[in-house]
Each structure stands twice: as C-alpha cells, then as structure tokens.
Design a protein around this motif. Structure first.
Motif, PDB file in Angstrom:
ATOM      1  N   THR A   2       0.786  -1.087  -0.058  1.00  0.00           N
ATOM      2  CA  THR A   2      -0.070   0.094   0.009  1.00  0.00           C
ATOM      3  C   THR A   2       0.617   1.416   0.217  1.00  0.00           C
ATOM      4  O   THR A   2       1.649   1.134   0.784  1.00  0.00           O
ATOM      5  CB  THR A   2      -1.062   0.221   1.366  1.00  0.00           C
ATOM      6  N   LYS A  36      -1.865  -1.402  -3.707  1.00  0.00           N
ATOM      7  CA  LYS A  36      -3.109  -0.381  -3.317  1.00  0.00           C
ATOM      8  C   LYS A  36      -2.424   0.951  -3.251  1.00  0.00           C
ATOM      9  O   LYS A  36      -1.384   1.345  -2.915  1.00  0.00           O
ATOM     10  CB  LYS A  36      -3.239  -1.013  -1.874  1.00  0.00           C
ATOM     11  N   ARG A  38      -3.391   4.800  -1.453  1.00  0.00           N
ATOM     12  CA  ARG A  38      -4.418   5.591  -0.801  1.00  0.00           C
ATOM     13  C   ARG A  38      -3.906   6.941  -0.915  1.00  0.00           C
ATOM     14  O   ARG A  38      -3.184   7.597  -0.528  1.00  0.00           O
ATOM     15  CB  ARG A  38      -4.127   5.172   0.932  1.00  0.00           C
ATOM     16  N   GLU A  54      -9.227   5.041  -1.794  1.00  0.00           N
ATOM     17  CA  GLU A  54      -8.308   3.778  -1.559  1.00  0.00           C
ATOM     18  C   GLU A  54      -8.554   3.134  -3.281  1.00  0.00           C
ATOM     19  O   GLU A  54      -9.779   2.879  -3.762  1.00  0.00           O
ATOM     20  CB  GLU A  54      -8.856   2.745  -0.860  1.00  0.00           C
TER      21      GLU A  54
END
Length: 83
Positions: A2, A36, A38, A54
């Motif tokens: 992420t 991922k 954010r 997200e």
C-alpha cells in the motif's frame, strides 16, 4: 503493498468524481500491478483534509515516449472513497 500518496485537490476531485482513472507518478516506489494506493487529499495551506480514496493499480505504463524518464502512468480502480 500500500502506498499513501499526497494528492492535490484538482487531481483528487477528478478521481473522486470518477472522471480520472489514472495517476501519473514518479516511480520512486517501484509501483506494480496489484498495489494499493491511498490517495490523500492535501493542500499546501491546510495540509491533509482527511478525505482519501483507496484504489488498486490495474496497469503500470512505463518507458512510454510521452512520459518523463522515471515516471509511470498507473491505471487505477477505485475501491472506496472517504470524506
């Protein structure tokens, strides 16, 4: 993996409104398909606004003639938006 990324309102809002489904970023993180993101809305005056999106990276375009060396275009799919 992420990646938390500062995103200016002009770009953040286009993703939020589903008008923009890509990000152009310096590839200093080794972005890969499946990562991922954010996207955290951020302004120079106020800092982080607490809004975020997200996303999942669906495609990584690099080495394209129109991109500056070291930059990538990331095709993204939005998972959720929080205000």
């Amino acid at each position: 993996m992420t990646h938390n990324l500062k995103t200016l309102p002009v770009y953040f809002n286009r993703v939020w409104e589903l008008e923009k489904q890509f990000e152009i970023r310096k590839n200093d993180r080794g972005f890969q398909t499946g990562d991922k993101l954010r996207l955290e809305e951020w302004t120079e005056k106020d800092g982080y606004t607490q809004r975020f999106i997200e996303c999942t990276v669906k495609y990584v375009l690099h080495g394209f003639e129109g991109l500056t060396d070291g930059y990538v275009a990331l095709g993204i799919e939005i998972n959720s938006c929080v205000s």
